[in-house]
Design an enzyme around this catalytic site. Structure first.
Site, mmCIF file in Angstrom:
data_model
loop_
_atom_site.group_PDB
_atom_site.id
_atom_site.type_symbol
_atom_site.label_atom_id
_atom_site.label_comp_id
_atom_site.label_asym_id
_atom_site.label_seq_id
_atom_site.Cartn_x
_atom_site.Cartn_y
_atom_site.Cartn_z
ATOM 1 N N SER A 33 0.829 -1.198 0.000
ATOM 2 C CA SER A 33 0.000 0.000 0.000
ATOM 3 C C SER A 33 0.872 1.260 0.000
ATOM 4 C CB SER A 33 -0.961 -0.038 1.194
ATOM 5 O OG SER A 33 -1.974 0.925 1.063
ATOM 6 N N ASP A 156 -5.715 -2.967 -3.099
ATOM 7 C CA ASP A 156 -4.703 -2.613 -2.108
ATOM 8 C C ASP A 156 -4.071 -3.825 -1.418
ATOM 9 O OD1 ASP A 156 -3.753 -1.703 0.663
ATOM 10 O OD2 ASP A 156 -4.264 0.212 -0.271
#
Length: 265
Positions: A33, A156
């Site tokens: 991320s 993500d």
């Protein structure tokens, strides 16, 4: 090793500053991320990483990536049905900042993780286009669209590996510095409001996996979890709130510097 956590990724910049001053240089970078974004800049030019990341975060990277008024965001949602922001601004920002085309061209070996929708599994990017891989790792569901690579859709990386210490160990790391976003230091308590329920549930999952990874480290592996210096309870953190970025950087730098002085890490 750099974990995920949106705007709180500014903490990782302060930790990096402390490590740089202590003479710690990476020979492997693993990220997820926002940690993939920070990690890519470290791997691209480790000697310049502190200066580049500090400038990037203090120049409002969050508002650039998630630009747009409420009207614009609702218009994007109405048009797409799945997300509030187009990926274009973040793609342009990454391309301009990193200026390296492929993962293999980075100065330091780098890997980042994303969540495959079709396979419901973690996917580690170890080669190929760098910007696409980092975008996939940063594609927060609901905020950004899934990134399509090779016909596969990715969200993500924090969904599958929020603090991927296990990956670094499996790649042979013997000394691991964990740069996280500060959440694991914040007290966790039962939710009192409806919007807190999902936040607490996610924190339980991320902290449990991290604790398990730490508890099952093989012999001979040394791990340093860099402190962010936060003690207040976890709250509903607005993903576009940049008012605390400088404070996050400074606080993590001070806490991590003290830790390194005291631990000899």
């Amino acid at each position: 090793m750099l974990g995920g956590g949106g705007v709180l990724g500014a903490h990782e910049v302060g930790m990096l500053q402390a490590l740089d001053e202590a003479g710690v240089r990476p020979d492997l970078v693993v990220g997820t991320s926002v940690g993939a974004l920070n990690g890519a800049l470290i791997a691209a030019a480790p000697d310049e990483a502190v200066e580049r990341l500090t400038a990037l975060w203090r120049s409002d990277v969050v508002r650039t990536a998630f630009a747009g008024s409420w009207v614009a965001r609702l218009s994007t949602l109405a048009r797409t049905g799945t997300h509030l922001h187009p990926v274009g601004p973040l793609r342009a920002l990454l391309a301009e900042t990193v200026r390296i085309q492929r993962i293999e061209e980075l100065e330091v070996p780098f890997q980042c993780v994303a969540a495959s929708i079709e396979r419901a599994a973690a996917h580690w990017f170890t080669s190929g286009p760098l910007v696409d891989a980092v975008l996939a790792s940063c594609a927060v569901p609901g905020l950004l669209p899934p990134v399509v690579i090779g016909g596969e859709h990715f969200y993500d990386g924090g969904l599958v590996h929020s603090i991927p210490i296990g990956r670094a160990v499996r790649l042979g790391a013997k000394r691991v510095y964990v740069l996280h976003v500060g959440r694991v230091e914040r007290p966790l308590s039962p939710p009192r409001r409806f919007w807190e329920v999902g936040l607490v549930a996610f924190e339980i999952a991320r902290r449990h996996r991290f604790a398990e990874d730490l508890a099952t480290l093989p012999p001979g592996v040394e791990v340093h979890v860099m402190p962010a210096g936060v003690t207040e309870p976890l709250s509903n953190l607005r993903y576009r709130d940049v008012s605390q970025i400088s404070a996050c950087i400074d606080r993590a730098y001070e806490a991590s510097s003290r830790y390194l002085r005291n631990s000899g890490g």
